[in-house]
Design a protein around this motif. Sequence first.
Motif, short mmCIF file in Angstrom:
data_model
loop_
_atom_site.label_atom_id
_atom_site.label_comp_id
_atom_site.label_asym_id
_atom_site.label_seq_id
_atom_site.Cartn_x
_atom_site.Cartn_y
_atom_site.Cartn_z
N ARG A 106 0.75 -0.95 0.11
CA ARG A 106 0.10 0.20 -0.53
C ARG A 106 0.77 1.28 0.13
O ARG A 106 0.88 1.96 -0.70
CB ARG A 106 -0.78 0.23 1.52
CG ARG A 106 -1.97 1.26 1.41
CD ARG A 106 -2.21 1.33 2.21
NE ARG A 106 -1.89 1.75 3.51
CZ ARG A 106 -1.90 2.18 5.14
NH1 ARG A 106 -2.93 2.45 5.60
NH2 ARG A 106 -1.02 2.52 5.32
N ARG A 144 -3.02 9.11 -1.57
CA ARG A 144 -3.16 9.45 -2.36
C ARG A 144 -2.80 9.14 -3.92
O ARG A 144 -3.59 9.53 -4.90
CB ARG A 144 -3.23 11.33 -2.37
CG ARG A 144 -3.26 11.50 -2.88
CD ARG A 144 -3.98 13.21 -2.21
NE ARG A 144 -2.53 13.18 -1.60
CZ ARG A 144 -1.25 14.11 -1.36
NH1 ARG A 144 -0.97 14.79 -2.86
NH2 ARG A 144 -0.32 14.32 -0.28
N SER A 191 -2.26 6.37 -5.21
CA SER A 191 -3.48 4.94 -5.79
C SER A 191 -4.69 4.95 -6.07
O SER A 191 -5.22 5.18 -6.75
CB SER A 191 -3.19 3.79 -4.48
OG SER A 191 -1.59 3.54 -4.55
N GLN A 192 -5.19 6.50 -5.29
CA GLN A 192 -6.29 6.64 -5.19
C GLN A 192 -6.59 8.00 -6.99
O GLN A 192 -7.80 7.37 -7.19
CB GLN A 192 -7.02 7.61 -4.29
CG GLN A 192 -7.24 6.96 -3.23
CD GLN A 192 -7.64 7.60 -1.53
OE1 GLN A 192 -7.57 8.46 -1.62
NE2 GLN A 192 -8.56 7.00 -0.65
N SER A 193 -5.55 8.74 -6.77
CA SER A 193 -5.67 9.32 -8.07
C SER A 193 -5.79 8.51 -9.04
O SER A 193 -5.99 9.54 -9.97
CB SER A 193 -5.18 10.84 -8.01
OG SER A 193 -3.00 9.90 -7.90
N ARG A 194 -4.57 7.62 -9.75
CA ARG A 194 -4.21 6.64 -10.42
C ARG A 194 -4.35 5.50 -10.18
O ARG A 194 -3.78 4.50 -10.05
CB ARG A 194 -2.24 7.51 -10.38
CG ARG A 194 -2.33 8.79 -10.89
CD ARG A 194 -0.71 9.03 -11.86
NE ARG A 194 -0.69 10.23 -11.99
CZ ARG A 194 -0.21 9.85 -12.62
NH1 ARG A 194 1.03 9.61 -12.83
NH2 ARG A 194 0.61 11.68 -12.96
N PRO A 195 -5.85 4.96 -10.39
CA PRO A 195 -5.97 3.52 -10.05
C PRO A 195 -5.86 2.83 -11.26
O PRO A 195 -5.37 2.92 -12.36
CB PRO A 195 -7.18 3.56 -10.70
CG PRO A 195 -8.25 5.30 -10.09
CD PRO A 195 -6.75 5.94 -10.55
N GLY A 196 -4.77 1.56 -10.51
CA GLY A 196 -4.38 0.36 -11.76
C GLY A 196 -2.85 0.94 -11.62
O GLY A 196 -1.82 -0.09 -11.57
N ASP A 198 -9.14 3.01 3.26
CA ASP A 198 -7.95 3.05 2.36
C ASP A 198 -6.75 3.48 3.91
O ASP A 198 -5.49 3.12 3.37
CB ASP A 198 -7.65 3.87 1.21
CG ASP A 198 -8.04 3.20 -0.29
OD1 ASP A 198 -8.53 2.02 0.48
OD2 ASP A 198 -8.47 4.23 -0.65
N SER A 239 -6.19 0.18 6.16
CA SER A 239 -5.93 -1.34 5.28
C SER A 239 -5.09 -2.28 6.16
O SER A 239 -5.36 -3.08 5.77
CB SER A 239 -6.67 -1.46 3.66
OG SER A 239 -5.48 0.02 3.26
#
Length: 313
Positions: free
Chosen positions: A152, A198, A200-205, A252, A255
């Motif tokens: 993460r 932040r 990862s949330q803004s750029r899924p994948g 998130d 997690s």
Amino acid sequence: MKSSIVICVYTEERWEDIRAAVRSVENQRRRPYEIILVVDHNTDLHLRLKQEYPDLIVVENTHEKGLSGGKNTGAATASGDIVAYLDDDAVAEPGWLEALEEGFQNPAIVGVGGLTRPLWATGHRPRWFPHEFDWTVGCAYRGMPTVRAPIRNVMGGNAAFRREVVGAVGGFPTGIGRSVQGRGSRPLGCEETEFCIRLSQSRPGVVLLFEPDAVIGHKVSAQRAGFAYFRSRCYAEGLSKALVASSVGTGDGLSSERAYVMKALPLGVLRGVGEALRGDLPGLGRASAIVIGLAWTAWGYAVGTARLKLGRS
């Protein structure tokens, strides 16, 4: 691939540590494209470093005082494809940068974190100190992956990111972590956790990767090896986690912590008790430290959450 290595510094009291960190970077098997020293609002240290290292890039923190501001300044100064961060009281093993760079072969990977081992100033680990809580001294801890794996968030003192993503998502947060560094400040943290979530949330994948071959040693002073610091660091982590959860959401934001609390810590307590029963009496100390550390972290989180709610009311 060009890598810019950023070392954030703030006090002349760490002069020899800074020199050791720089020396370890200069001795990498794979040479960095550039080495950047970011000085956190300390004019004397800035001038001294410019004299000591005329071939390096030595700049002053142009953002808010603290580690996040220094990291953001380093990323803005860098011209490499990758920005790698190393703590000012750490030393990188010769293959550190090479291992970090190898992790970026997959275009989906935007950040890579390495393995940080403690270098105890006392020469040995305190017998009561549980491996599960090595994060309190900025090191890898039991409960993290032991092989290359997606994670993460990386640990901020041993990490690298694609340069363009740092600024694109707003950089490291200045309201979380050590906004005022020094002996009198509370040992807060989690600025890299919030940033990674932040991102990862803004750029899924996208993927953040743990690379165990990217190894550094992180110096742990005698003061930080004591129980008083252990307890205060746990409490401060709880405060910081409350800020992270408020910023990115509890789902998130907590997690990884849920899995750590539900699995790694109970196993650690059982391990310590079992070791004590087999004759290693300090095992009881380690088991007790896990329980106390969890309690103080949870208390810090409760206090931090309550403060945020009161601030919004």
